[in-house]
Write a protein that holds these residues in place. Structure first.
Motif, short mmCIF file in Angstrom:
data_model
loop_
_atom_site.label_atom_id
_atom_site.label_comp_id
_atom_site.label_asym_id
_atom_site.label_seq_id
_atom_site.Cartn_x
_atom_site.Cartn_y
_atom_site.Cartn_z
N UNK A 75 46.09 -11.03 0.95
CA UNK A 75 45.78 -10.19 -0.20
C UNK A 75 44.29 -9.94 -0.27
N UNK A 76 43.89 -8.74 -0.67
CA UNK A 76 42.49 -8.55 -1.02
C UNK A 76 42.18 -9.34 -2.28
N UNK A 77 41.06 -9.97 -2.27
CA UNK A 77 40.72 -10.83 -3.40
C UNK A 77 39.40 -10.36 -3.99
N UNK A 78 39.24 -10.71 -5.20
CA UNK A 78 38.00 -10.47 -5.90
C UNK A 78 37.37 -11.82 -6.16
N UNK A 79 36.06 -11.92 -5.88
CA UNK A 79 35.39 -13.20 -6.00
C UNK A 79 34.20 -13.06 -6.94
N UNK A 120 32.39 -9.48 -5.80
CA UNK A 120 32.81 -8.37 -4.96
C UNK A 120 34.25 -8.53 -4.55
N UNK A 121 34.63 -7.75 -3.58
CA UNK A 121 36.01 -7.70 -3.09
C UNK A 121 35.98 -8.00 -1.61
N UNK A 122 36.92 -8.79 -1.16
CA UNK A 122 37.08 -9.10 0.25
C UNK A 122 38.47 -8.68 0.68
N UNK A 123 38.52 -7.92 1.73
CA UNK A 123 39.78 -7.46 2.27
C UNK A 123 40.44 -8.56 3.07
N UNK A 164 43.49 -12.72 -6.70
CA UNK A 164 43.98 -11.52 -6.00
C UNK A 164 43.57 -10.25 -6.73
N UNK A 165 43.48 -9.19 -5.92
CA UNK A 165 43.02 -7.92 -6.47
C UNK A 165 43.84 -6.80 -5.85
N UNK A 166 44.35 -5.90 -6.72
CA UNK A 166 45.10 -4.73 -6.26
C UNK A 166 44.49 -3.51 -6.91
N UNK A 167 43.74 -2.73 -6.15
CA UNK A 167 43.02 -1.60 -6.77
C UNK A 167 43.94 -0.53 -7.31
N UNK A 168 45.20 -0.39 -6.79
CA UNK A 168 46.07 0.69 -7.22
C UNK A 168 47.12 0.23 -8.22
N UNK A 169 47.04 -1.00 -8.57
CA UNK A 169 48.04 -1.51 -9.50
C UNK A 169 47.70 -1.04 -10.91
N UNK A 170 48.73 -0.61 -11.61
CA UNK A 170 48.51 -0.24 -13.00
C UNK A 170 48.26 -1.46 -13.86
#
Length: 1890
Positions: free
Chosen positions: A841-845, A864-867, A896-902
């Motif tokens: 998962x891409x994560x945000x730290x 930031x965000x790590x892919x 975890x981070x999902x940029x397109x998630x509503x």
């Protein structure tokens, strides 16, 4: 080559072969090769045992030996006439006890019969026939058998001697033992090999032995190896050996490899190899990765379509000189399910400096996911690694709908309405779609419910609305797209019948309903809401929607993703995110297998329950099936609020062996909505649609279902990563390739995976199902889901479903620790720290620091965000504030981070994972310094640069950031003011940077001086932190100082000398004519910018007259000479006065002009260009060398030549170019005068007199020089008219006065115009004076004089003893002249400022530097002024080789105040050449006398003799004239009437010339032969001499040309009062001879007519006078008696009467007058200082009168000397008188008073005669001392010796009582001492004169 026996090796002819192995050989493989048999070795065998050798058994047969020896060569003895075969008899392969016989053949090759005798071998082992005489005829042979019988195994040798009549010879007999001999190469070179790689070479090993087997073994040191290491080699065979080289480090390997064979034999080989590190780099898109900065190469694929592969190439570069074996690996932690990059190249080999392309394939699988992976390229041994980072994105289809809501309006029952819908694919991927609508028999239907949209394709779908009941219809249609989120289409419409008309449904109703549903009001029927609205419990908001009056919050449903909305719709699944209004207990009904019965009216029935969850009564209507296969009973039903109702679903198939499927739809609505009159507009809401999927088939157990033709999208199916308890979706595409429908059913066996729809009947081509994964924990999930098709187990398809439950997972580098290097306090240090995202998962730290840690530790990117699978480097900065150790523990929070998630996952501390980092740092103090505190660049040429390394050292424990600044200081030695805007002349390649701890850095400091000044730079430094802020604000520290002296290449003219036709030019004249003072000042000045544009090599121009970029323009005036003169040579000593090398060049116009083509010529030449071309073509001006290079302090002589070959004035511009320095344009000027032209050479048209103060008593006399450069005497006349005009305009005051306006100048000499400049005012006077040359041209000279007020100017206008332009003339000779034997210690003497009647002396040393040539010298004056003021002693002399002589120069200031610039000429004659000349002249005279006495006269020759005599008469004076016109012959002081030491005498050469010019009349034919026809004179003297020699003329010998040395003398005389006023400090240094103060009348100014009374005459009178005078002169010249008389004049004895004074009576009167005056002075009473005052007054009166001429001065000195001598003689006679006379004298002396004695003594001391006598004595004494020091008799520099005197005796009392001797005795003693001094001085003078 190395062998066991070098002699055997010399016999071999085969060469060893060494080859490289293309492929590795097996370890156990032994390569052998049978070589061609080598001829047996002829070397001697060793005595050794063969017991331990392995060889073949059995002896070789003798026949084999014979065959081998049959081809042995023979030996021919030519002198004996015999041929012997073989030349040596050798036995091999023998055994003891056996007998072996060999034959020796002798053949007579002579034409005569021979007798041969032989001697048998001496040993018993060799035997032959009994000795006998063998007779051999011509051509016959004799065979002698020789038997060998060995007894032991050893070597045998013997010989047989053959004797013939012609001589004898011997044949050797040898029995050799077998010997081992291996042949190997000397050395093996493996070349370059990569470290840890293997290089192999093969070479051949040969066994040269013919009988023995060679057993060998190898001793090979590492890293070398050999295969095979041991073995055996049969005789005469070879094998190939493989050498292996495997280096372990990068260095040169040398080893000695030993091969042991036999018992104790070995061969040493030299093996060499070089290990090199391979260096591999990766390049992508022509960009090589920067591995030095730890930045891997990045291969960007961009965003690609899902499931489509793309391939890109990378290039591997081998930058080393060795081959590199590499491995291409993928060591990243990417999960195998997400691995999208593949590479089929696993390893390979790169050639040296080669490259290789490697393909990388990218196949994306997950839509909207970014894939990152890493590849590593490593060499053998993992020496170096290069990393490749691959990054790429994935995009799926992007299908769009033209409208999201379609309202069909109002339709009557049994009618239908249609509407179009645009389907568009905006992506580059194909879009597979499925619309959940039936194609027929439905309320809402579509013409095609599935299909494929190609990229950028658009399709149109037709929707049909067919309502069966008069109600409102609404349906939310789901459109599934493969690999895309589902789309939703809202369809609505109304049906009105005559009886029932519900309110028309609109889009506003749907929007209002959604708001009401979120607020919970949709569960109330419209009538209830109407009542509550009326009661005020429900109100309207601003949008017209209803809201509870008591509810202040606006409740809204949270947004959901499309997949969640599709999956959890509450109708098809058990899970719903919104509370349902109406629900069914079953979403699908599987009827299974149903037996088809055509007669049966009843089908299979299933029960279905529906529940009403609203607060109102609803009505349900099931849409009937037109085919009646599936029916719901009852079809229409009312359900009360919060109640349920059961329905029966009946399945009645209409055909056997078929699949049946249907979605049954039921519309439910509030019952009050059946008519529009029952409800208001604001309360209208859409109906609810509930559906159930029903499927079944009629296949029985005996009949199999259809075979499905299908394909699935992919297997396995990888689910996108998701966190626990979250949903992950993935679509499954089922494509039906057949014509029949497929019945599908997903058999669920795992609770984590769900498929929707799970079963159904596919009537279209494409069917899309959605798989859902809901992990309940962080783990990997895998299952095999069975897809059953057509309800047949045989068609089951296993689908592998893979998914993971993820969480934030970070891997901290270095085990979670970060260490900082020691850091300087108040500075900071940064360090990269690697963090890797190990999850999918891409994560945000977010990094969290405590408040205390944040003061000293910071991070560049705190969040930031790590892919997935990405490695990031986070930059940490540590900034200590004090000296101590710091420990920090920052935390990294990751989620975890999902940029397109509503549903954006916001940060919450309870949900984020914490990762702790331990950071350690240390604070310390630091400083920097320079290794050299002072750097001196020395001299640097301005405009150029010079670099020096500046080493900065950091001795501290921490890294330091520094910044340098510079301050420039300029110290001009030329007084230039520093320019504030002048640029900094110091440039550094790095002004700031970082110096690591305990290290140093080198900065290149380049200086670039702009001017000729001394630059000093102070280099300061500041320490900064990484942010660029100074840690010590407003404080700079000195690092070092740099200095450089900006210079320009300079030259200086140190000396100049002329020769040839310019030999008579003095150094002062040459210095002025060549403007050398101005040239030196220009050379010492700074060049302009324009002068520095071009260099010597690029200074060219396309024009004929190149441009001039310099303001320095001057003339080189070579003077003038007649056309017959020799060239003028000017030798100039040039010195590099600077401190840098100087490159210079004299560029003539042709050197500056570029050679251009003929078509580019600009046209005709003008007169100036033609003149310059004429000069250059004839080479009238030459410079040698024309260019050169001088090192600092180096000197060189440059020779300038001007040839007098063409008459006229010649001017040529020549550019003196100094590389990187000045450009000076020099005009070469020379004049060549015709023989019959009167010409005066003026060096310039302007002359400036020395400034004169106004109001002075006697202005000085100043000079203007003129030079006669022609061959004839020139008479000049000065036009005085401009002077009279100037005088009349200045109150009749003579401002300029010319003392000699007329005069004559002899050829080749100079004359001075004497001027007196007497200014009347303080201003500048200018006058133009014409100077006429009688019979020649007129020159207009501008004279300028400056008058100044000495009271105003003061010391700013000093008085010079000579013009300023003469001050720089060098006084010593530096230019060597060829043939010069005599050298002067000084060539220029400056006496300075001298008062009138002052006397100054100087000493000049003459030295003969020749080693074997004696010389004679003589001094000559160039004008009468020299004899007036100068005295030279001795005037002439003789010098042996190496001898030195001292010459005294005395200057007597006489006449009026004047400037003196005198030139003395010293003629030097080589006595050896003079002796040769006398010998040749005597021989010539003897031949002349012989021809005079021996002659034959005939009548026919009389006329010829007379003509020849006339020719001789005319040609004789021309030669004599050549001597008389010499400047030394025309000197006015040549013939002196008195032989005085102060006079300069005539040269001895005059007598010689006079003797050589002696002629006598005779009637004999002349010696010289003259042709009657006169040809033009040749310009070359050498050629004329060669022509004379060719005519066999015996020319009269010419005397050797004397060498001329010039001595310049300068002085300025002042009036005594003026001298004491201006030079008071020098008054005591001057001696004024008052005996010279004799009044004489000032010669009145005479006009030109009085001095030269000329008259006019006509041509007849002129011709007569010339004819008469010519006859008289020719007669005298041809008269030998006159010649003898002239020669005897110098030898005539001075008569007695010449020694007597001219007027004795006058002398007696003057003597008596002096005596009377002395007596009067003695008798006068003493009145203190009155007498002295009177004397001073009288002296001043005498001084104020002008002095007398030098002749009278000399006469007076001689008379005074005679008088003094007479008085001395009288005193001596008086001393010889009787004692009585002495007593009388004593008594008379005693009677004189003491005061009178003192007065007499004072008067005596003040007497002018006493002063002159004392000065003469001192001068003679000093001269004698110098003479003795010159001869080495006295060492002036020796330390003085102390002489101990005897102790003084104390007088007794009696002696003290004795009376003192009278004062007269003291006077006598003093007078005697005076006499002795005078006599000694006389002797000194005499000796000096000698």
């Amino acid at each position: 080559m190395i062998t066991a026996d070098t002699r055997s090796l010399a016999a071999t002819s085969n060469r060893t072969k060494v080859t490289r192995v293309a492929q590795p050989l097996l370890t156990s493989e032994i390569c052998s090769k049978v070589a061609t048999p080598v001829p047996p070795s002829t070397s001697a065998t060793r005595h050794e045992s063969l017991a331990h050798r392995n060889r073949k058994t059995g002896a070789l047969s003798s026949s084999r030996i014979s065959i081998q020896q049959k081809d042995a060569p023979g030996l021919v003895y030519r002198n004996l006439g015999l041929e012997v075969r073989p030349e040596r008899v050798i036995w091999k392969g023998w055994e003891p006890g056996e007998e072996y016989t060999r034959n020796l053949t002798l053949k007579n090759v002579h034409v005569k019969t021979q007798k041969i005798r032989y001697k048998v071998p001496s040993s018993r082992f060799f035997s032959t026939l009994f000795p006998q005489v063998v007779v051999l005829s011509a051509g016959t042979s004799f065979t002698l058998p020789i038997t060998f019988r060995p007894l032991e195994k050893e070597r045998y040798e013997d010989k047989i001697e053959f004797i013939t009549s012609r001589g004898s010879f011997t044949i050797c007999l040898q029995a050799l033992l077998p010997e081992l001999n291996l042949h190997l190469p000397e050395s093996v070179h493996f070349g370059l090999s990569a470290v840890h790689d293997t290089a192999e070479l093969t070479f051949e090993m040969r066994n040269l032995s013919t009988e023995l087997i060679a057993n060998y073994s190898w001793e090979v040191p590492e890293p070398f190896a050999i295969l095979p290491s041991t073995g055996s080699l049969p005789p005469k065979t070879s094998c190939w050996v493989r050498g292996v080289f495997r280096p372990t480090s990068a260095r040169v390997y040398e080893a000695s490899v030993i091969c042991f064979y036999g018992d104790d034999k070995k061969i040493i080989m030299k093996w060499e190899g070089v290990g090199k590190f391979p260096h591999l780099l990766i390049s992508t898109e022509s960009k090589i990765s920067n591995e030095i900065n730890n930045k891997p190469a990045t291969l960007v694929f961009g965003s690609r379509s899902v499931h489509q592969s793309v391939e890109k190439l990378i290039c591997l570069h081998n930058l080393s000189n060795v081959k590199a074996q590499f491995k291409f690996s993928q060591p990243s932690g990417t999960a195998w399910m997400d691995r999208a990059y593949t590479c089929h190249v696993a390893d390979g080999v790169l050639p040296p400096m080669g490259s290789m392309r490697v393909p990388i394939k990218y196949t994306p699988q997950l839509v909207d996911a970014t894939s990152i992976d890493y590849f590593e390229v490593s060499t053998v041994g993992n020496i170096g690694k290069s990393t490749l980072k691959c990054i790429g994105g994935c995009n799926g289809p992007n299908m769009q709908l033209s409208a999201s809501t379609i309202n069909f309006g109002v339709v009557t029952p049994e009618k239908s309405a249609t509407h179009t819908l645009q389907l568009q694919n905006d992506s580059g991927s194909p879009a597979y779609y499925q619309i959940h609508l039936d194609e027929e028999f439905a309320v809402f239907s579509i013409n095609a419910n599935s299909g494929l949209l190609q990229p950028n394709e658009t399709k149109t779908a037709i929707l049909t609305f067919s309502p069966p009941y008069p109600i409102n219809y609404y349906k939310k249609v789901t459109i599934l797209v493969h690999d895309q989120e589902p789309l939703f289409l809202h369809l609505m419409g109304s049906c009105h019948s005559a009886e029932c008309k519900p309110p028309p449904l609109k889009s506003e109703h749907l929007e209002r309903y959604n708001v009401h549903a979120s607020r919970g009001l949709s569960f109330y029927s419209p009538d209830i809401l109407n009542n509550q609205f009326k009661e005020g419990k429900v109100v309207e908001d601003n949008d017209g929607c209803l809201i509870l009056a008591s509810d202040d919050l606006d409740h809204k449903y949270p947004p959901q993703s499309g997949m969640l909305e599709y999956f959890d719709d509450g109708h098809n699944t058990e899970v719903t995110h919104h509370p349902p209004h109406v629900s069914l207990d079953r979403m699908s009904i599987w009827m299974g297998e149903v037996q088809f019965k055509s007669s049966s009216q009843e089908g299979l029935t299933m029960t279905l329950q529906m529940t009403n969850h609203t607060r109102g009564k609803i009505t349900t209507m099931w849409i009937p099936d037109p085919l009646a296969i599936f029916q719901v009973v009852p079809s229409i039903c009312d359900i009360p609020p919060m109640k349920s109702t059961d329905f029966r679903v009946i399945f009645k198939p209409n055909a056997p062996n078929q699949f049946f499927g249907k979605q049954l739809e039921c519309y439910a609505f509030y019952k009050c909505l059946r008519d529009y009159r029952l409800v208001e507009e604001k309360f209208v809401c859409p109906p609810w649609l509930v559906a159930v999927d029903v499927a079944g088939h009629t296949f029985n157990g005996k009949n199999e279902t259809f075979l499905p033709e299908y394909s699935l999208s992919s297997s396995p199916i990888t689910m996108p990563p998701v966190t626990s308890n979250e949903s992950s979706f993935r679509t499954i595409l089922l494509e039906n390739h057949g014509t029949s429908s497929i019945l599908y059913q997903f058999l669920k066996n795992n609770n984590h995976f769900t498929v929707k729809p799970s079963h159904g009947l596919t009537r279209s081509k494409y069917h899309i199902s959605v798989v859902r994964l809901v992990p309940d924990k962080v783990a990997d999930f895998q299952t095999n889901m069975t897809l059953r098709l057509n309800d047949n187990v045989k068609h089951d398809q296993d689908l592998k479903l893979i998914g993971t439950g993820e969480q934030a997972e970070l891997l901290l580098g270095n085990c979670g620790e970060l260490f900082f290097r020691p850091t300087c306090i108040r500075t900071c240090i940064s360090s990269d720290y690697e963090v890797h995202n190990a999850g999918r998962l891409p994560i945000k730290f977010k990094w969290v620091l405590s408040k205390e840690d944040a003061k000293h530790l910071s991070i560049e990117q705190p969040e930031g965000i790590m892919l997935p699978n990405e490695t990031q480097k986070h930059l940490w900065t540590f900034q200590p504030s004090e000296v101590k150790k710091y420990v920090f523990k920052p935390q990294c929070l990751a989620w975890p981070y999902n940029p397109k998630s509503n549903l954006l996952m916001q940060y919450a501390s309870q949900h984020a994972r914490k990762f702790v980092l331990r950071a350690v740092g240390e604070g310390s103090e630091g400083d920097i310094k320079a290794e050299r505190c002072n750097i001196d660049y020395g001299c640097v040429i301005s405009g150029t640069s010079k670099a020096e390394p500046l080493v900065i050292v950091n001795d501290s424990q921490c890294d330091l950031h520094f910044k340098l600044s510079v301050e420039q200081f300029i110290n001009s030695q030329y007084g230039d003011e520093p320019d504030e805007n002048e640029p900094i002349g110091l440039k550094l390649n790095k002004w700031n940077g970082v110096i690591a701890a305990r290290s140093k850095t080198v900065i290149t400091a380049m200086v670039h001086p702009y001017r000729r000044v001394l630059y000093t730079w102070s280099l300061f430094y500041e320490l900064f932190n990484s942010a660029g802020k100074s840690i010590t604000p407003n404080c700079k520290y000195l690092l070092c100082q740099l200095s450089a002296d900006g210079v320009f290449p300079t030259l200086a003219i140190t000396d100049a000398r002329s020769s040839g036709s310019g030999a008579n030019i003095s150094k002062t004249q040459l210095w002025r004519w060549f403007s050398l003072e101005h040239l030196n000042s220009c050379l010492d000045s700074d060049p302009d910018e324009a002068e520095l544009i071009y260099s010597v090599s690029t200074r060219h121009s396309t024009s004929r007259r190149p441009s001039v970029y310099t303001k320095s323009i001057m003339d080189f005036n070579f003077g003038a000479a007649s056309i017959t003169s020799e060239p003028c040579y000017v030798s100039m000593m040039v010195k590099n006065s600077g401190s840098v090398a100087t490159e210079w060049a004299f560029l003539f116009p042709k050197d500056l002009e570029l050679d251009i083509d003929y078509w580019a010529e600009s046209g005709l030449f003008d007169s100036d260009e033609l003149h310059e071309l004429h000069i250059q073509d004839n080479k009238l001006f030459t410079v040698y060398p024309s260019k050169g290079n001088l090192q600092p302090g180096e000197s060189r002589t440059i020779l300038f030549t001007y040839k007098h070959d063409v008459a006229g004035t010649h001017r040529l511009p020549v550019l003196l170019k100094i590389e990187k320095g000045k450009e000076i344009l020099i005009n070469f000027i020379g004049v060549t005068v015709e023989l019959n032209r009167q010409y005066l050479h003026f060096p310039g048209t302007k002359h400036v007199f020395t400034p004169v103060p106004i109001g002075g008593p006697t202005p000085p006399k100043q000079l203007y020089e003129m030079y006669n450069g022609g061959a004839m005497a020139a008479i000049y006349e000065v036009d005085l008219a401009p002077l009279h005009l100037l005088e009349s305009s200045n109150y009749d005051h003579p401002v300029f006065t010319c003392l000699n306006p007329q005069g004559e100048i002899s050829p080749g000499t100079s004359a001075n115009l004497e001027w007196i400049f007497s200014p009347l005012e303080s201003k500048t006077y200018v006058v133009d004076i014409p100077i006429h040359i009688v019979g020649g041209d007129t020159a207009l000279i501008t004279f300028k004089g400056i008058g100044y007020d000495s009271r105003t100017m003061g010391t700013s206008m000093p008085m010079f003893d000579q013009p300023p332009e003469y001050t720089a003339v060098p006084s010593s000779q530096r230019v060597p002249v060829p043939g010069q034997l005599l050298f002067l210690s000084e060539e220029r003497i400056g006496f300075g400022n001298i008062p009138l009647f002052g006397r100054a002396r100087h000493v000049v040393f003459l030295m003969n530097k020749s080693e074997n040539r004696p010389i004679t010298y003589s001094w000559h004056a160039t004008s009468e002024v020299v004899n007036d003021v100068l005295r030279v002693e001795p005037v002439q002399g003789y010098l042996e080789p190496g001898q030195k002589v001292m010459t005294k120069i005395s200057f007597c200031a006489a006449g009026q105040p004047s400037f003196y610039d005198l030139d003395l000429i010293c003629e030097v004659v080589d006595e050896i050449k003079m002796g040769e000349y006398h010998s040749e002249l005597a021989a010539w005279e003897k031949e002349q006398n012989r021809q005079v006495q021996e002659f034959v006269i005939t009548d026919n020759d009389t006329d010829d003799v007379l003509r020849d005599s006339r020719t001789e008469f005319h040609t004789g004076p021309s030669k004599f004239e050549s001597f008389t016109t010499s400047p030394r012959r025309n000197l006015e002081n040549v013939l002196n009437k008195r032989t005085s030491p102060i006079r300069l005498t005539e040269s001895k050469l005059s007598n010689v010339v006079a003797k050589s010019e002696k002629k006598s009349y005779s009637t004999l034919p002349p010696i010289r032969f003259e042709d009657p026809v006169k040809f033009p004179s040749n310009r070359s003297r050498l050629l004329r001499q060669s022509e004379a020699a060719a005519r066999n003329e015996w020319v009269q010998p010419c005397p050797p040309k004397p060498f001329i040395a010039h001595l310049g003398v300068t002085a300025r005389t002042h009036d005594i009062a003026e001298f004491r006023t201006n030079f008071g400090g020098d008054n005591n240094k001057q001696f004024i001879d008052r005996t010279l103060q004799i009044d004489y009348p000032v010669p009145p100014k005479s006009s030109a007519e009085d001095q030269y009374p000329l008259t006019t005459c006509n041509d007849v009178e002129k011709e007569m006078v010339v004819s008469v005078m010519s006859d008289v002169i020719r007669g005298l010249l041809d008269d030998p008696t006159f010649h003898e008389a002239v020669k005897d004049l110098t030898d005539e004895v001075v008569p007695f009467f010449r020694q007597v004074p001219r007027d004795e009576k006058l002398d007696e009167e003057e003597q008596r007058k002096d005596e009377r005056e002395s007596e009067e002075k003695l008798n006068e009473p003493v009145h203190g200082d009155n007498t002295s005052d009177q004397l001073v007054t009288e002296e001043m009166r005498n001084l104020s009168s002008p002095g007398k001429f030098m002749d009278e001065i000399l006469k007076h000195e001689e008379e005074v000397s005679l008088d003094e001598g007479a008085k001395d003689r009288d005193m001596e006679r008086a001393n010889e008188d009787s004692p009585r006379a002495l007593e009388c004298e004593g008594r008379s002396t005693a009677q004189m008073s003491l005061s009178q004695k003192n007065l007499i003594d004072d008067q005596l001391k003040k007497s002018p005669l006493f002063g002159a006598l004392l000065e003469d004595i001192l001068a003679s004494t000093v001269g004698n001392i110098m003479e003795e020091a010159l001869k080495g008799e006295v060492i002036l520099t020796a330390r003085p010796r102390v002489i101990a005197l005897p102790p003084s005796r104390v007088p007794s009392a009696a002696e003290r009582q004795q009376p003192h001797p009278p004062s007269s005795q003291k006077g006598d003693s003093s007078s005697n001492k005076g006499k002795r001094s005078w006599n000694s001085s006389s002797r000194v003078s005499t000796s000096s004169k000698r």
